[in-house]
Scaffold this motif. Structure first.
Motif, PDB file in Angstrom:
ATOM      1  N   LEU A  62       3.502  -1.273   3.980  1.00 41.09           N
ATOM      2  CA  LEU A  62       2.865   0.033   3.954  1.00 41.09           C
ATOM      3  C   LEU A  62       4.022   1.018   3.819  1.00 41.09           C
ATOM      4  CD1 LEU A  62       0.538   2.057   4.319  1.00 41.09           C
ATOM      5  CD2 LEU A  62       0.856   1.823   6.799  1.00 41.09           C
ATOM      6  N   THR A  63       4.068   1.681   2.685  1.00 39.99           N
ATOM      7  CA  THR A  63       5.210   2.538   2.381  1.00 39.99           C
ATOM      8  C   THR A  63       4.718   3.883   1.875  1.00 39.99           C
ATOM      9  OG1 THR A  63       6.527   0.608   1.780  1.00 39.99           O
ATOM     10  CG2 THR A  63       7.312   2.724   0.996  1.00 39.99           C
TER      11      THR A  63
ATOM     12  N   ASP B  39       1.220  -3.797  14.932  1.00 41.71           N
ATOM     13  CA  ASP B  39       0.873  -4.584  13.757  1.00 41.71           C
ATOM     14  C   ASP B  39       1.952  -4.607  12.677  1.00 41.71           C
ATOM     15  OD1 ASP B  39      -1.821  -5.327  14.551  1.00 41.71           O
ATOM     16  OD2 ASP B  39      -2.299  -3.203  14.316  1.00 41.71           O
ATOM     17  N   PHE B  40       2.907  -3.704  12.761  1.00 37.73           N
ATOM     18  CA  PHE B  40       3.920  -3.575  11.722  1.00 37.73           C
ATOM     19  C   PHE B  40       5.323  -3.524  12.309  1.00 37.73           C
ATOM     20  CE2 PHE B  40       0.056  -1.858   9.904  1.00 37.73           C
ATOM     21  CZ  PHE B  40       0.082  -2.310   8.593  1.00 37.73           C
TER      22      PHE B  40
ATOM     23  N   VAL C 211       0.875  -1.171   0.000  1.00 39.04           N
ATOM     24  CA  VAL C 211       0.000   0.000   0.000  1.00 39.04           C
ATOM     25  C   VAL C 211       0.908   1.216   0.000  1.00 39.04           C
ATOM     26  CG1 VAL C 211      -1.759   1.315   1.232  1.00 39.04           C
ATOM     27  CG2 VAL C 211      -1.876  -1.186   1.209  1.00 39.04           C
ATOM     28  N   LEU C 212       0.674   2.104  -0.966  1.00 41.47           N
ATOM     29  CA  LEU C 212       1.443   3.341  -1.045  1.00 41.47           C
ATOM     30  C   LEU C 212       0.653   4.461  -0.384  1.00 41.47           C
ATOM     31  CD1 LEU C 212       2.963   3.258  -4.640  1.00 41.47           C
ATOM     32  CD2 LEU C 212       4.075   2.743  -2.450  1.00 41.47           C
ATOM     33  N   GLU C 213       1.242   5.047   0.623  1.00 45.55           N
ATOM     34  CA  GLU C 213       0.610   6.108   1.412  1.00 45.55           C
ATOM     35  C   GLU C 213       1.122   7.460   0.936  1.00 45.55           C
ATOM     36  OE1 GLU C 213      -1.284   8.537   3.412  1.00 45.55           O
ATOM     37  OE2 GLU C 213      -1.806   6.484   3.937  1.00 45.55           O
TER      38      GLU C 213
ATOM     39  N   VAL D 228       6.531  -3.161   7.569  1.00 47.38           N
ATOM     40  CA  VAL D 228       6.234  -4.508   7.118  1.00 47.38           C
ATOM     41  C   VAL D 228       5.188  -5.095   8.050  1.00 47.38           C
ATOM     42  CG1 VAL D 228       7.170  -6.798   6.700  1.00 47.38           C
ATOM     43  CG2 VAL D 228       8.550  -4.773   6.160  1.00 47.38           C
ATOM     44  N   ARG D 229       4.139  -5.613   7.455  1.00 48.52           N
ATOM     45  CA  ARG D 229       3.048  -6.229   8.225  1.00 48.52           C
ATOM     46  C   ARG D 229       3.557  -7.487   8.914  1.00 48.52           C
ATOM     47  NH1 ARG D 229      -0.344  -9.502   9.651  1.00 48.52           N
ATOM     48  NH2 ARG D 229      -2.558  -9.570   9.222  1.00 48.52           N
ATOM     49  N   LYS D 230       3.352  -7.562  10.213  1.00 53.32           N
ATOM     50  CA  LYS D 230       3.790  -8.722  11.005  1.00 53.32           C
ATOM     51  C   LYS D 230       2.943  -9.933  10.693  1.00 53.32           C
ATOM     52  CE  LYS D 230       5.556  -6.044  14.895  1.00 53.32           C
ATOM     53  NZ  LYS D 230       5.395  -5.717  16.302  1.00 53.32           N
TER      54      LYS D 230
END
Length: 172
Positions: A114-115, A144-145, A83-85, A170-172
């Motif tokens: 998530l970056t 969570d990350f 996911v690009l934020e 990085v999602r755990k």
């Protein structure tokens, strides 16, 4: 900005898997989506709640494989590897930030990322955009990350120089 966010462009230029499932929430002008498509990425989804935005993007990207969806981020239940934020988090009321993190952790596959960029400043107005800081972000995301990178952007657009933090979680 009228262009691809420099930090996101630099990040995208390092990616090699062109089939990565990518979401760009709060699509706005979606310069990043267009750039990714031009670089050969084939699985790009842009999500925005505003019909006027999605209608314009559907027209602009009609000759591409970029998928443009109109809908509420919190009601979107597909999964992604990346996911690009870019300006979405800062547009949400800060009371929704815990929900944002929870929903991101549901949408991003284990090991997915998530970056993007978050504001690392406060604003003198009531927003949006809403500001924030690294301490707050660490507390919000760390459960969570895995917070691989969270540092001041060295390559922000000149209008945002000194006010953005680059994240790669990085999602755990």
């Amino acid at each position: 900005m009228g262009m691809v966010s420099p930090p996101l462009k630099a990040y995208a230029d390092q990616l090699t898997n062109k089939a990565t499932r990518i979401l760009i929430p709060g699509g706005g002008n979606s310069y990043e989506a267009g750039y990714l498509w031009e670089q050969g990425f084939t699985n790009i989804t842009v999500l925005d709640i505003a019909a006027a935005v999605t209608d314009q993007l559907k027209e602009r990207f009609a000759a591409t494989g970029i998928r443009v969806l109109e809908g509420d981020f919190f009601a979107h239940h597909e999964t992604y590897e990346l996911v690009l934020e870019q300006t979405f988090f800062c547009a949400l009321d800060p009371l929704l930030r815990i929900d944002y993190v929870q929903h991101m952790s549901e949408m991003i596959v284990s090991g997915g990322k998530l970056t993007g960029v978050l504001f690392n400043r406060t604003f003198s107005h009531d927003g949006p955009p809403f500001g924030g800081n690294v301490t707050e972000y660490k507390e919000l995301f760390s459960q969570d990350f895995e917070l691989k990178v969270m540092e001041d952007c060295y390559n922000s657009h000149p209008a945002r120089q000194g006010s953005e933090v680059f994240i790669n979680f990085v999602r755990k």
